[in-house]
Design an enzyme around this catalytic site. Structure first.
Site, short mmCIF file in Angstrom:
data_model
loop_
_atom_site.label_atom_id
_atom_site.label_comp_id
_atom_site.label_asym_id
_atom_site.label_seq_id
_atom_site.Cartn_x
_atom_site.Cartn_y
_atom_site.Cartn_z
CG HIS A 44 54.40 -21.79 -23.80
ND1 HIS A 44 53.24 -21.07 -23.92
CD2 HIS A 44 54.20 -22.61 -22.72
CE1 HIS A 44 52.39 -21.41 -22.96
NE2 HIS A 44 52.95 -22.35 -22.23
CG HIS A 87 56.56 -11.61 -29.04
ND1 HIS A 87 55.76 -10.96 -28.12
CD2 HIS A 87 55.73 -12.41 -29.76
CE1 HIS A 87 54.50 -11.36 -28.28
NE2 HIS A 87 54.46 -12.23 -29.28
CD GLU A 88 56.69 -14.16 -33.05
OE1 GLU A 88 56.15 -15.25 -32.75
OE2 GLU A 88 56.04 -13.11 -33.15
CG HIS A 139 54.68 -17.30 -29.10
ND1 HIS A 139 53.64 -17.40 -28.20
CD2 HIS A 139 54.52 -16.10 -29.74
CE1 HIS A 139 52.88 -16.30 -28.30
NE2 HIS A 139 53.40 -15.51 -29.22
#
Length: 672
Positions: free
Chosen positions: A471, A464-465, A468
């Site tokens: 991105h 998940h991290e 980010h």
């Protein structure tokens, strides 16, 4: 290097930064930024995008980089001296940014650019950055006059201080709890968790085992501990952290009340009815009502599944575990036992296969395959010996770099997050600055010379991290205000992070992510099949829990006088949404850092909102394959590389060819 915070020639000098450097550096950088603001707003600098950027963005970015390094250390290496230095400078930094955002002269220059003949010739990314800037001036009080303007500035400064205090109280309440127990009290708790507890007690010079409220210590006891009284004791401490039921010096009650009052007052000054309306202005969602309708619709769809989940759990707890009155401190334990009984596997059985080294190399391989880059170890100064640094390249070209700080420790904020060190930027000096990110988790550190072991949930958190981080780092946008995650609507910013979680459920991926800590064998297919069968175990209950948090957040920010009814609103939301009511002493809101100290105020719904987007994006990979480079390239170009340079809906449609649908989310969670 007399002051490492002023040596902004590259990466932060984390190893050299001391508390005594903070004040002098901030004073100097604020003076430079102030001078740049005066120059930018004078007749000397024309109303031209590049001319303004060359003067103002260079100075404010320099301030931001130094202050960002201090704020980061405050989160991951907190100590009394650093905290004091940070808190002393926080009002000064807040005051400058508030003044900058509301400067009428600067706003006039931006208006002149926006309405001038050159505006039509700006690139699409720059037009978006300019549009965002105009919007942000208004939201920052640039159109306020006199007393209203002064009051707005006071509110910003006070809110920054309150949010920092809220965060400190949660950290201190978490750090200050310690419970020393005997081995008998830890019946059922996995060996690695017991060993960590024994080592912690030993480090304190105490006999037995030390339990804390840090998640790697707390949760294994809740999930596996057979001692019900111990579970109740830990749950009570965890659920009352930083509240009126704990130590008075850590109580967040007054802070929450004042923050809500100030946010409401701010919204009124800006001409809105409530803070939820202000929060929606830069988001995909149009209004608080649209968000509330979305949450209630999802709640209605999930409720039958949640009721079924709870009925099964109650019956199992009663008949198999002798728990006739299921309580909150029994739920993780009973759920784990039910999962073991139903699917013949436990989280603990899977954990030895997820060694941190293997998971990381597998994760890097996915990123390299899908996004046509390579990841290599790199060198940089770090703030703790366990922190590592990496670089991402495409061919010979540097794309981005990141720090990885994986383990829980005292003085480190709980949770997991990605933060930016700097953004991609075609700098006015003539070179392109590449992005750098922090990726922070709170896993159990390695012990006994073996690599750290992660639960499957922790693997998902890591992915998940990294979503980010990708991105932020893979952007190809050169305007710093809309590069990477900058300028992305807050309710779309979780799309890339939630997208990455899907890989943690793919057999072709998991084969390469796993190697048993003792034998080196990959995860057996039979065990994977059991995991997959259990994937949507209690997904109804989990969905309602997220909706409960989201609805609470929207309501306290939308309703007048909510600051006097925080607990009442929490109770009302539970009565409407939840199928299981926690005990009256539960004070989850007192440690709800996302909305009181983390930028998610009236925005916690973003997780569910973006999950609709990410599930729909993932369904495109289901139509080809999880590691299909062609689909990966399209996703990278449409969403990751575009960053905030256009509305998120445009990026979504560029990838999917249509607007998002909720079907994929419901199907993925077994609620179709």
């Amino acid at each position: 290097m007399s002051n490492p915070l002023l040596a902004l020639d590259g990466l932060p000098h984390f190893a050299a930064i001391r508390p005594e450097h903070v004040g002098p550096a901030v004073t100097q950088l604020l003076a430079e930024a102030d001078a740049a603001l005066e120059r930018a707003t004078s007749d000397e600098v024309p109303a031209d995008y590049d001319a303004l950027s060359a003067v103002l963005d260079v100075a404010t970015e320099r301030l931001g980089a130094a202050w960002g390094a201090v704020a980061h250390l405050n989160h991951v290496a907190d100590n009394p001296e650093l905290r004091a230095a940070y808190n002393e400078s926080l009002p000064k930094v807040t005051e400058f940014h508030t003044r900058l955002g509301a400067d009428e002269r600067l706003y006039a220059k931006y208006k002149a650019i926006a309405h001038g003949p050159a505006a039509a010739k700006l690139s699409p990314a720059r037009k978006q950055a300019l549009s965002n800037a105009m919007r942000d001036f208004v939201l920052s009080g640039a159109e306020l006059q006199g007393a209203a303007r002064e009051r707005y500035a006071q509110i910003q400064e006070r809110q920054a201080a309150l949010s920092q205090s809220f965060s400190e109280h949660v950290m201190d309440a978490t750090d200050s709890f310690a419970l020393y127990v005997t081995e008998d009290q830890l019946a059922g708790v996995p060996a690695d968790a017991k060993e960590a507890a024994r080592t912690a007690a030993e480090a304190d010079g105490k006999p037995g085992y030390k339990l804390t409220l840090h998640f790697p210590s707390y949760f294994p006891v809740m999930q596996y501990g057979e001692n019900r009284a111990l579970r109740e004791q830990l749950y009570t401490a965890y659920a009352t952290r930083a509240s009126d039921l704990g130590k008075p010096e850590h109580d967040n009650s007054a802070i929450m009340r004042e923050l809500l009052q100030l946010r409401h007052e701010e919204s009124q000054l800006l001409g809105y009815r409530n803070f939820a309306e202000v929060s929606m202005v830069p988001k995909m969602a149009d209004s608080p009502q649209q968000v509330t309708d979305f949450l209630r619709d999802l709640s209605r769809r999930a409720r039958p599944y949640a009721e079924k989940d709870l009925a099964e759990l109650r019956e199992f707890a009663r008949s198999e575990l002798g728990l006739a009155d299921l309580q909150s401190w029994d739920i993780p334990f009973a759920s784990e036992k039910l999962k073991e009984a139903r699917y013949a596997f436990s989280d603990q059985e899977v954990k030895p296969y997820f060694t941190e080294t293997k998971v990381l190399s597998g994760l890097f391989r996915i990123i390299e395959t899908l996004f046509e880059v390579s990841i290599r170890p790199d060198t940089a100064e770090v703030w703790h010996p366990s922190v590592r640094f990496f670089r991402i390249e495409r061919g010979p070209q540097l794309v981005g770099q990141f720090y990885l700080d994986p383990y829980a420790r005292t003085g480190k904020r709980p949770g997991a997050w990605m933060d930016d060190v700097r953004g991609r930027w075609a700098r006015p000096e003539g070179h392109t600055q590449t992005p750098v990110a922090h990726l922070v988790c709170n896993f159990t550190p390695p012990a006994d010379g073996k690599p750290a072991l992660l639960t499957h949930d922790e693997v998902t958190t890591l992915f998940h991290e990294f979503g980010h981080g990708l991105h932020h780092m893979l952007t190809q946008v050169n305007d710093v205000g809309v590069a990477g995650i900058s300028g992305v609507e807050w309710d779309a910013v979780e799309l890339p992070s939630q997208f990455m979680e899907n890989f943690c459920w793919e057999w072709d991926v998991l084969k390469h992510l796993t190697a048993h800590v003792d034998t080196g064998e990959p995860l057996p297919r039979t065990l994977y099949d059991k995991m997959l069968a259990a994937k949507n175990f209690q997904s109804g209950l989990q969905t309602l829990r997220q909706i409960e948090f989201s609805l609470f957040d929207i309501r306290i920010h939308a309703e007048q006088g909510s600051e006097d009814r925080i607990q009442q609103i929490a109770d009302e939301v539970r009565a409407e949404v939840a199928v299981f009511t926690p005990p009256a002493f539960n004070r989850f809101q007192h440690s709800f850092s996302h909305i009181f100290a983390g930028g998610y105020a009236a925005g916690y719904y973003s997780y569910k909102w973006a999950e609709v987007l990410s599930a729909d994006v993932w369904s495109a990979f289901e139509e080809t394959s999880a590691l299909d480079p062609e689909t990966g390239r399209r996703y990278r170009e449409a969403i990751l590389e575009a960053g905030g340079s256009r509305p998120a809906m445009e990026s979504f449609k560029a990838f999917r060819g249509r607007e998002p649908r909720i079907d994929a989310l419901l199907r993925h969670q077994g609620m179709a």
